[in-house]
Design a protein around this motif. Structure first.
Motif, short mmCIF file in Angstrom:
data_model
loop_
_atom_site.label_atom_id
_atom_site.label_comp_id
_atom_site.label_asym_id
_atom_site.label_seq_id
_atom_site.Cartn_x
_atom_site.Cartn_y
_atom_site.Cartn_z
N ALA A 67 -4.56 -2.71 -4.13
CA ALA A 67 -3.23 -3.35 -4.11
C ALA A 67 -3.07 -4.25 -2.88
CB ALA A 67 -2.13 -2.30 -4.13
N ARG B 277 -10.15 -4.64 2.10
CA ARG B 277 -10.84 -3.41 1.67
C ARG B 277 -12.20 -3.25 2.32
NH1 ARG B 277 -12.35 -4.41 -2.63
NH2 ARG B 277 -13.49 -2.51 -3.07
N CYS C 214 0.83 -1.21 0.00
CA CYS C 214 0.00 0.00 0.00
C CYS C 214 0.86 1.26 0.00
CB CYS C 214 -0.89 -0.01 1.24
SG CYS C 214 -1.81 1.54 1.46
N PRO C 215 0.59 2.18 -0.92
CA PRO C 215 1.40 3.40 -0.95
C PRO C 215 1.14 4.32 0.25
CG PRO C 215 -0.36 3.51 -2.58
CD PRO C 215 -0.40 2.13 -2.01
S1 SF4 Z 1 -6.97 -0.04 -1.33
FE1 SF4 Z 1 -5.49 -0.95 0.05
S2 SF4 Z 1 -3.49 -0.64 -0.93
FE2 SF4 Z 1 -4.96 0.75 -1.94
S3 SF4 Z 1 -4.73 2.69 -0.84
FE3 SF4 Z 1 -6.42 1.56 0.13
S4 SF4 Z 1 -5.46 0.43 1.82
FE4 SF4 Z 1 -3.82 1.08 0.45
#
Ligand code: SF4
Ligand code: SF4
Ligand code: SF4
Ligand code: SF4
Ligand code: SF4
Lengths: 342, 320
Positions: free
Chosen positions: B267, B279, B220-221
């Motif tokens: 991601a 998610r 995760c960014p």
């Molecule tokens: S979907 Fe998952 S990887 Fe993407 S920004 Fe959100 S927490 Fe991070």
């Protein structure tokens, strides 16, 4: 030690016999994947699968393992006295374990049980009290490269018995006394049946497409490999997430912690990973493997250079291919070793 | 698809040969099916390894902040909608400077969830997957089948609201419609029907197979903290083992750290080896932030992230 025959129409009874004597675990289908679980219903044992999603490492080296318990009070009589956890006790049997995983545990024996000083009770107890009945692979995955790693789809190393599927019957190759005990009462295999099993082994070995070279890796100086240029490319995309180390049957790093809650506490050993910066962080703040490059390199150097150097040529990888399938950024161990070998 | 690959390669080559950037971060074809991986092209020749496909499921914005020290020149990055929104977030949070990154924006077709494809062929080994228009051709030992990509998209690509890149230096391909019809609330909706105890049970069920490898965090960014709270050791906030409370603490705290920041790029889910639907948590928080503060992360460079400001008229219901 001997080759016996188990007809498939007798298999049900044979498995019932096992579950009455042992705590039997076997790969079973769960959410479309082969996963290890207690065998409650003998019909549920899988006979056709490529490999289990996660390795059976957890059976000998649990992700979190209580080593001992204590009372967290210093002045009481019981305070801070450690009490050991009971050992495994009941006999356990892993059915249809793949030869690569069995071989992996034999490699780990060389690490957990070396001499009087390095003689890990927790590992040894579970190893001694578990019987391993292997199932030869007839359908290796495209990611398997066991034949390059001192192993193979019908490798017998580390097993008590190996089963080879001959269609309407299984050939039972007994390899230890524990294995012999299982095959008691089964008829001897005929010369044709033994030849059929050998032919199957050859066919499976030939199906393995991935070949990974090790000759240069083994002969090269440690520092030459350590300083090789390709590591900077390997580390670029690595997330240092540790998935590869958690799914691997031979990765064995751990961290020991004391956990307390009120007056009681326990000492627990948890999986750790060379990919975590915290793993090598010193109390002084110095970190000998401070960068991503240092950590990725450690994983591969450990498996393919340091372990062979220290453990009489054994490699710390059995070619099961799990890390290839699960790495989120497709860092492929086969490619890395071929680069080390180039 | 092929035209797009050519376009990305040409653009990358030009940027590398005229010295605009030192490196182009894109995707290259993986060694196993359905796994295109983050690839760093440093020379025009290497740019020929770049590719584009429905299997580009890593969020490359991650690598803008995880580049090794000493490699801080300007980079170009291949960015679909969600990745561009992550880049916006990272600029706003002062993790990268806008002028240090050159964005090759790609309007996204939606990506494939390899686990959904695998689930169509239980216990079988897939040896090759190729793209043929809207279909995938999936091959394995003894079978070959066509699969409609729409049926195997990643969950977040179904609900995606902004597939066009939001900031771009050079656009690859044709921009798609601005409204894709994705309903991001669909992920959060099931939580809202549940009573608190049922919610807790659903939460525990979601994380029951977690092995705490942290691939979700590392992919995760947004998870760029130098020291993550689970790695803190002085004091230690969270136990490191498989104790249920510790696993739950990791997921709860991580989800809240993403509040008002997560772009729902998926991601984290694509990286998880255990198929955990992480998610589910971030989507509910995303919805709350949107409804309470009227804010969607990553859409523009100007608006202020709601959790970094205090306004007297902010809603207070949640602490009553
Ligand atoms: S979907 Fe998952 S990887 Fe993407 S920004 Fe959100 S927490 Fe991070
Ligand atoms: S090699 Fe892959 S699985 Fe291993 S730490 Fe790096 S990104 Fe994670
Ligand atoms: S390094 Fe990869 S292929 Fe080798 S034993 Fe570990 S998981 Fe299997
Ligand atoms: S989330 Fe949206 S922009 Fe990102 S890959 Fe999926 S469809 Fe494309
Ligand atoms: S990637 Fe999956 S298994 Fe690993 S910590 Fe995250 S949710 Fe758990």
């Amino acid at each position: 030690m001997a080759e016996k025959i188990l007809a498939k129409d007798k298999l049900g009874g044979f498995l019932e016999g096992l579950t009455s004597k042992y705590e039997v675990y076997a790969p079973q289908e769960s959410e479309g994947k082969a996963q290890w679980a207690r065998l409650e219903d003998t019909d549920k044992a899988l006979w056709e699968f490529s490999n289990t999603h996660m390795s059976p490492k957890e059976f000998f080296f649990p992700q979190s393992e209580t080593m001992m318990r204590f009372k967290n009070v210093q002045d009481g009589e019981e305070g801070m006295v450690m009490h050991s956890e009971p050992g495994l006790g009941d006999k356990r049997l892993l059915l249809n374990i793949r030869p690569c995983d069995a071989k992996a545990f034999q490699v780990l024996d060389l690490i957990f049980v070396q001499d009087e000083m390095t003689n890990d009770f927790y590992w040894r107890d579970k190893r001694e009290n578990t019987t391993l009945v292997g199932l030869g692979c007839s359908d290796p995955c495209p990611t398997c490269f066991c034949t390059s790693m001192n192993c193979g789809p019908h490798s017998t190393t580390g097993l008590d018995a190996l089963l080879v599927d001959l269609g309407d019957k299984l050939l039972v190759k007994t390899l230890t006394e524990k294995g012999e005990a299982l095959a008691e009462g089964l008829a001897d295999a005929s010369a044709e049946e033994i030849a059929a099993a050998e032919a199957q082994q050859k066919a499976s070995e030939e199906q393995i497409e991935s070949q990974v070279g090790m000759d240069q890796v083994l002969s090269r100086e440690v520092m030459e490999l350590y300083e090789a240029g390709h590591w900077s490319r390997v580390q670029e995309s690595c997330l240092n997430c540790g998935t590869c180390t958690y799914c691997c049957p031979t990765c064995h790093c751990f961290d020991i912690q004391d956990e307390t809650s009120g007056e009681t506490g326990r000492r627990v050993r948890n999986w750790d990973s060379c990919m975590s910066w915290l793993f090598t962080m010193h109390g002084t703040g110095h970190n000998p493997r401070g960068t991503k490059l240092d950590r990725v390199r450690q994983r591969f150097m450990h498996k393919f250079k340091y372990i062979p150097a220290k453990r009489g040529g054994e490699v710390g990888c059995v070619g099961c291919g799990r890390c290839v399938q699960l790495c989120p950024v497709n860092i492929d161990v086969r490619r890395v070793v071929n680069d080390m070998n180039a | 698809m092929e035209a797009l690959v050519t376009k990305i390669r040409e653009a990358a080559k030009k940027l590398l040969s005229d010295g605009t950037v030192d490196c182009v971060i894109g995707y290259a074809q993986g060694t196993v099916p359905m796994r295109d991986y983050p690839y760093f092209a440093y020379t025009p020749e290497e740019a020929d390894n770049l590719t584009w496909s429905p299997f580009c499921t890593n969020n490359l914005a991650n690598f803008l902040i995880r580049r090794p020290a000493g490699e801080k020149g300007k980079v170009a990055i291949v960015a679909q909608g969600c990745v561009s929104r992550s880049i916006v977030g990272l600029i706003k949070e002062n993790q990268i400077a806008r002028d240090q990154v050159y964005i090759l924006g790609v309007p996204s077709p939606g990506m494939v969830d390899r686990r959904k494809v695998e689930a169509l062929f239980p216990m079988k080994t897939i040896t090759e997957v190729t793209v043929d228009g809207e279909d995938l051709i999936v091959k394995g030992k003894g079978f070959e089948e066509r699969v409609d990509q729409k049926k195997v998209r990643r969950d977040n690509c179904y609900t995606c609201v902004q597939r066009n890149p939001v900031i771009v230096d050079e656009l690859m391909g044709e921009e798609g419609p601005s409204d894709w019809g994705g309903n991001i609330d669909a992920v959060a909706a099931p939580w809202e029907k549940l009573e608190p105890l049922e919610r807790w049970a659903a939460f525990e069920d979601t994380i029951k197979d977690c092995i705490r490898c942290y691939a979700c965090r590392d992919a995760c960014p947004l998870c760029y903290c130098h020291v993550c709270f689970v790695d803190e050791s002085q004091p230690q906030w969270c136990g490191k083992g498989q104790d249920e409370a510790d696993v739950a603490t990791f997921h709860l705290l991580r989800a809240f750290h993403c509040a008002g920041r997560c772009t729902d790029c998926g991601a984290c889910e694509s990286a998880c080896p255990m198929g955990i639907k992480v998610r589910r948590f971030t989507s509910k928080i995303e919805k709350d932030v949107r409804e309470l503060y009227g804010y969607t992360p990553g859409l523009d460079l100007e608006s202020t992230p709601p959790l970094s400001v205090y306004r007297p008229n902010d809603p207070q219901e949640f602490i009553k």
